[in-house]
Motif scaffolding. Structure first.
Motif, mmCIF file in Angstrom:
data_model
loop_
_atom_site.group_PDB
_atom_site.id
_atom_site.type_symbol
_atom_site.label_atom_id
_atom_site.label_comp_id
_atom_site.label_asym_id
_atom_site.label_seq_id
_atom_site.Cartn_x
_atom_site.Cartn_y
_atom_site.Cartn_z
ATOM 1 N N UNK A 1 -92.311 44.271 35.044
ATOM 2 C CA UNK A 1 -92.848 43.516 36.005
ATOM 3 C C UNK A 1 -93.146 41.680 35.318
ATOM 4 N N UNK A 2 -94.010 41.635 33.747
ATOM 5 C CA UNK A 2 -93.627 40.534 33.713
ATOM 6 C C UNK A 2 -93.295 39.603 32.459
ATOM 7 N N UNK A 3 -92.178 40.610 32.232
ATOM 8 C CA UNK A 3 -90.781 40.084 31.482
ATOM 9 C C UNK A 3 -90.086 39.794 32.329
ATOM 10 N N UNK A 4 -89.955 39.899 33.202
ATOM 11 C CA UNK A 4 -89.301 39.714 34.216
ATOM 12 C C UNK A 4 -89.563 38.580 35.616
ATOM 13 N N UNK A 5 -91.103 38.606 35.167
ATOM 14 C CA UNK A 5 -91.757 37.066 35.980
ATOM 15 C C UNK A 5 -91.897 36.195 34.425
ATOM 16 N N UNK A 6 -92.265 36.263 33.832
ATOM 17 C CA UNK A 6 -91.772 34.688 32.770
ATOM 18 C C UNK A 6 -91.117 33.889 32.506
ATOM 19 N N UNK A 7 -89.601 34.367 32.948
ATOM 20 C CA UNK A 7 -88.714 33.201 32.724
ATOM 21 C C UNK A 7 -88.730 32.546 34.084
ATOM 22 N N UNK A 8 -89.149 33.195 34.943
ATOM 23 C CA UNK A 8 -89.228 31.803 36.171
ATOM 24 C C UNK A 8 -90.565 31.218 36.475
ATOM 25 N N UNK A 9 -91.435 31.902 35.333
ATOM 26 C CA UNK A 9 -93.068 30.483 35.208
ATOM 27 C C UNK A 9 -92.497 29.843 34.004
ATOM 28 N N UNK A 10 -91.655 30.159 33.387
ATOM 29 C CA UNK A 10 -90.996 28.874 32.353
ATOM 30 C C UNK A 10 -90.494 28.114 33.250
ATOM 31 N N UNK A 11 -89.202 28.464 33.996
ATOM 32 C CA UNK A 11 -88.835 27.279 34.270
ATOM 33 C C UNK A 11 -89.539 26.652 35.025
ATOM 34 N N UNK A 12 -90.580 27.127 36.448
ATOM 35 C CA UNK A 12 -91.525 26.144 36.968
ATOM 36 C C UNK A 12 -92.589 25.339 36.125
ATOM 37 N N UNK A 13 -92.600 25.368 34.872
ATOM 38 C CA UNK A 13 -93.136 24.767 33.548
ATOM 39 C C UNK A 13 -92.624 23.378 33.601
ATOM 40 N N UNK A 14 -91.519 24.109 33.379
ATOM 41 C CA UNK A 14 -90.198 22.730 32.984
ATOM 42 C C UNK A 14 -90.264 22.073 33.741
ATOM 43 N N UNK A 15 -89.577 22.850 35.174
ATOM 44 C CA UNK A 15 -89.407 21.504 36.495
ATOM 45 C C UNK A 15 -90.917 21.008 36.170
ATOM 46 N N UNK A 16 -91.932 20.984 36.118
ATOM 47 C CA UNK A 16 -93.004 20.083 36.938
ATOM 48 C C UNK A 16 -92.951 19.553 35.629
ATOM 49 N N UNK A 17 -93.300 19.412 34.433
ATOM 50 C CA UNK A 17 -93.184 18.844 33.401
ATOM 51 C C UNK A 17 -92.212 17.565 33.398
ATOM 52 N N UNK A 18 -90.370 18.399 33.339
ATOM 53 C CA UNK A 18 -89.743 16.848 33.807
ATOM 54 C C UNK A 18 -90.186 16.204 35.394
ATOM 55 N N UNK A 19 -90.653 16.453 36.467
ATOM 56 C CA UNK A 19 -90.823 16.272 37.221
ATOM 57 C C UNK A 19 -91.487 14.905 37.211
#
Length: 152
Positions: free
Chosen positions: A17-35
């Motif tokens: 479950x953690x490995x499934x959620x990590x890409x989502x968290x990474x994408x969300x943080x990357x989006x926040x950084x780019x925004x």
């Protein structure tokens, strides 16, 4: 898997479950950084390196470290579960064989072939099945987490 080793099985599920959620968290943080960076470049928003950008970069680094730590943990837990599953299934096969009365079963080639296939299947089948199911579970979590984003 539950009969073989319930605590390792729960560990595998949590890790998956953690490995499934990590890409989502990474994408969300990357989006926040780019925004944040896009807002600062267009002048719509002010971004401070120490206050806004650095915490996001630290969070990204932490997620990267966690992701790298899950790989050997996953390998270890799956290997341990594979050993336990193999032992449990082989034990069930041998238990069933010991319940046969007489030698007639053991003298027929069909029985020997069935026993040989069962022994081989007991060695590799359960671990492969578990690996397939956990991979599907991981992808399902990633897909479910990204589903809302794509259909908004």
């Amino acid at each position: 898997t539950w009969q073989a080793q319930p605590t390792v099985f729960v560990g595998i599920l949590l890790l998956t479950a953690l490995q499934g959620a990590l890409p989502l968290a990474t994408a969300w943080l990357t989006k926040m950084l780019f925004d944040l960076l896009a807002g600062a470049l267009t002048g719509n928003q002010t971004a401070s390196l120490g206050r806004d950008i650095l915490p996001l970069l630290i969070a990204q680094a932490i997620l990267l470290i966690i992701n790298q730590m899950t790989i050997p943990a996953n390998v270890y837990l799956n290997a341990e579960m594979g050993r336990r599953l193999t032992a449990t299934v082989q034990s069930a096969v041998y238990e069933k064989m010991s319940s046969f009365v007489g030698m007639a079963y053991f003298e027929t080639p069909e029985f020997y072939d069935t026993f040989r296939l069962a022994s081989r299947g007991a060695q590799y089948g359960p671990a492969q099945s578990l690996n397939t199911l956990t991979t599907l579970f991981q992808y399902a979590i990633t897909l479910a987490g990204s589903w809302e984003h794509w259909w908004r």
